[in-house]
Design an enzyme around this catalytic site. Structure first.
Site, PDB file in Angstrom:
ATOM      1  CB  SER A 189       4.302  -3.440  -2.094  1.00  0.00           C
ATOM      2  OG  SER A 189       4.226  -2.158  -2.661  1.00  0.00           O
ATOM      3  CB  ALA A 190       4.077  -0.452   1.759  1.00  0.00           C
TER       4      ALA A 190
ATOM      5  N   GLY B  25       0.847  -1.180   0.000  1.00  0.00           N
ATOM      6  CA  GLY B  25       0.000   0.000   0.000  1.00  0.00           C
ATOM      7  C   GLY B  25       0.882   1.229   0.000  1.00  0.00           C
TER       8      GLY B  25
ATOM      9  CD  GLU C  48       5.712  -5.144  -9.937  1.00  0.00           C
ATOM     10  OE1 GLU C  48       6.267  -5.314  -8.826  1.00  0.00           O
ATOM     11  OE2 GLU C  48       4.688  -4.473 -10.082  1.00  0.00           O
TER      12      GLU C  48
ATOM     13  CG  HIS D  92       6.076  -2.153  -6.981  1.00  0.00           C
ATOM     14  ND1 HIS D  92       5.125  -3.096  -7.332  1.00  0.00           N
ATOM     15  CD2 HIS D  92       5.796  -1.789  -5.701  1.00  0.00           C
ATOM     16  CE1 HIS D  92       4.304  -3.294  -6.305  1.00  0.00           C
ATOM     17  NE2 HIS D  92       4.695  -2.513  -5.302  1.00  0.00           N
TER      18      HIS D  92
END
Length: 241
Positions: free
Chosen positions: A121-122, A88, A193, A158
Site C-alpha cells: 500500500s503506502a 497506511g 487487491e 488498491h
C-alpha cells in the site's frame, strides 16, 4: 535488487498480514538466510507500531523491530537485513522519510547492498518515483516531495474499476487518466487487491492471488488488462518473466 511491491497487506477474509504473499516472501528470506527485519511504521496512524511488528513476526517467522525503537534510524537502516515498509497514509510516510533523513539510506541499502525491500500500500507507493498516484488524503500540509524511486514507474495500489451506485465523483480510471493527461510521458501501473510486483535482480514478475490482471495507463493510449508481464516488458527496464 530485491523488491516486493504489494497492492495491500491483507485480502478479504484473510487475517494474516502479507499472508497472500507469504510463499514467495518466505522463500526469498530463506534463500538469503534473513532472520530479522526493520519495520518502517510511519504510515500507521490509527494503529500501534509494535502491534504491526508483532503481526509481521507471526506471519513471516523472523524478528521484526519497529524503527521507532532505534536511537539512530539511519544506522538501523544501514544495519538492517531486510526493510519492511507498512501501509497506511502515504503522505505522512513520505514526509517522515524525508524528515528523518531516510531516503538516501534506504536507496543505498536496496541498490548497493541488495537489502530486500517489502512494501505494501503506502509502502508500495513510496518505492516509486513519487507519491502522486496514491489514493490517500494529504493529512499534513506538506509538499509533494520525491519518493524513493526504487521502482521506475508510478503505481496505483488498491486499484478498483467498479462503478459504485450513487457515486457521482470521478472513477479511479478517470483519476488516473487525469494524472496521465498532466504527465503525458509517464505510465501508471494499476494493481488490484491481492497482487504484487516482485523484482529480483534484473527480473520482474507479476503475481495475483485472485488470478486477476493489472492495467497500464498512459495518456492517449488505450488501457488494457494484462495477466502476465507482456505490458510490463514495454514500460519497465527490468527483464520480465
Amino acid at each position: 535488487m530485491e523488491l516486493f511491491l504489494l497492492s495491500n497487506g491483507k485480502v478479504s477474509g484473510e487475517s494474516e498480514l502479507l499472508g497472500y504473499a507469504k510463499g514467495p516472501i518466505q522463500s526469498m528470506l530463506l534463500s538469503k538466510k534473513i532472520r530479522s527485519a526493520v519495520l518502517v511504521p510511519y504510515a500507521v496512524i490509527r494503529g500501534n507500531y509494535d502491534a504491526r511488528a508483532a503481526e509481521l513476526e507471526n506471519s513471516l517467522g523472523i524478528q521484526v523491530t519497529s524503527l521507532h525503537h532505534f536511537d539512530d534510524p539511519v544506522k538501523a537502516i544501514e544495519e538492517a537485513e531486510c526493510i519492511l515498509v507498512s501501509g497506511g497514509n502515504t503522505w505522512l510516510l513520505n514526509q517522515m522519510l524525508h524528515e528523518n533523513g531516510l531516503i538516501v539510506p534506504i536507496q543505498r541499502a536496496v541498490r548497493e547492498r541488495e537489502i530486500p525491500y517489502i512494501g505494501w500500500s503506502a509502502g508500495c507507493n513510496v518505492a516509486t518515483p513519487s507519491i502522486r498516484t496514491t489514493n490517500d488524503m494529504p493529512v499534513r500540509n506538506s509538499v509533494v516531495l520525491p519518493a524513493l524511486g526504487l521502482f521506475p514507474v508510478q503505481i496505483n495500489p488498491h486499484y478498483i474499476d467498479a462503478h459504485l451506485s450513487g457515486h457521482m465523483g470521478e472513477t479511479r480510471d478517470e483519476r488516473i487518466a487525469e494524472f496521465c493527461a498532466v504527465n503525458p510521458s509517464e505510465y501508471v501501473i494499476a494493481l488490484r487487491e491481492g497482487s504484487l510486483l516482485h523484482v529480483s535482480g534484473d527480473e520482474l514478475e507479476y503475481y495475483s492471488v485472485k488470478a486477476q490482471g493489472y492495467k497500464v495507463f498512459r495518456h492517449n493510449q488505450e488501457t488494457h488488462e494484462y495477466f502476465d508481464t507482456q505490458a510490463l516488458a514495454e514500460v519497465v527496464p527490468f527483464r520480465c518473466r
